[in-house]
Design an enzyme around this catalytic site. Structure first.
Site, mmCIF file in Angstrom:
data_model
loop_
_atom_site.group_PDB
_atom_site.id
_atom_site.type_symbol
_atom_site.label_atom_id
_atom_site.label_comp_id
_atom_site.label_asym_id
_atom_site.label_seq_id
_atom_site.Cartn_x
_atom_site.Cartn_y
_atom_site.Cartn_z
ATOM 1 N N ALA A 86 30.153 6.808 20.260
ATOM 2 C CA ALA A 86 29.295 7.939 20.628
ATOM 3 C C ALA A 86 27.877 7.461 20.944
ATOM 4 C CB ALA A 86 29.268 8.972 19.505
ATOM 5 N N LYS A 109 37.535 10.577 14.603
ATOM 6 C CA LYS A 109 36.830 11.340 13.565
ATOM 7 C C LYS A 109 35.321 11.131 13.627
ATOM 8 C CE LYS A 109 37.289 12.582 8.721
ATOM 9 N NZ LYS A 109 37.030 13.974 9.066
ATOM 10 N N GLY A 146 33.695 3.217 13.905
ATOM 11 C CA GLY A 146 34.026 3.001 15.320
ATOM 12 C C GLY A 146 33.659 4.182 16.191
ATOM 13 N N CYS A 147 33.892 5.385 15.694
ATOM 14 C CA CYS A 147 33.596 6.592 16.478
ATOM 15 C C CYS A 147 32.091 6.765 16.663
ATOM 16 C CB CYS A 147 34.217 7.812 15.812
ATOM 17 S SG CYS A 147 36.022 7.706 15.747
ATOM 18 N N THR A 148 31.324 6.401 15.651
ATOM 19 C CA THR A 148 29.870 6.494 15.758
ATOM 20 C C THR A 148 29.349 5.461 16.749
ATOM 21 O OG1 THR A 148 29.690 7.350 13.507
ATOM 22 C CG2 THR A 148 27.708 6.376 14.458
#
Length: 154
Positions: A50, A40, A45-47
């Site tokens: 990325a 998401k 974690g995704c940020t």
């Protein structure tokens, strides 16, 4: 469906980019690609993942890689995520989960005893012909670009 393995041909798919442009698996041919699946936009974690790929993009490009991210978020969510974190690569909006399902990363997950369907964070490195060279099933979100670069320096 059997889990994809290194050496397998990557599944065919169609999607759209954060800018609403059509994108198909055939667009990946001709260059090695880091195709990373994440749950998401704008979650911690995704940020981190990325931003790691963003910061390592030049080094990865020198190694011959381009980066494409995939999550179930919408095009507008991806545009906002890219703008907020100055992401310099393509994100695919997989709102119907078809790309995630094709790669076997849409699965039942569990948090606090609640079961739900979601993306299992996974990165596939594809060769220029669309074969899977490497699979990262245990992603180090904060250092993901280094994790990939180091795997190719061995």
């Amino acid at each position: 469906m059997a889990q994809l393995q290194e050496g397998d041909r990557a599944p065919e798919f169609r999607s759209t980019t954060q800018d609403g442009e059509p994108f198909a698996s055939t667009d990946l041919r001709g260059q090695r690609t880091i195709l990373y699946f994440y749950p998401k936009d704008n979650t911690s974690g995704c940020t981190l993942e990325a931003k790691s790929l963003r910061d390592g993009k030049d080094e990865l490009a020198r190694m011959g890689f381009r980066i494409v991210g995939v999550s179930p978020d919408s095009e507008s969510s991806h545009r906002s995520f890219c703008a907020k974190h100055e992401l310099n690569f393509t994100l695919l909006a997989d709102t119907d989960h078809s790309v995630c399902e094709a790669f076997g990363v849409w699965a039942e997950k569990s948090m606090y005893g609640r079961k739900y369907m979601g993306v299992v964070r996974t990165t596939f490195v594809l060769d220029a012909e669309g074969r899977i060279e490497k699979i990262f099933r245990k992603v180090d979100t904060k250092n993901h670009y280094r994790q990939i670069a180091d795997a190719y320096k061995e």
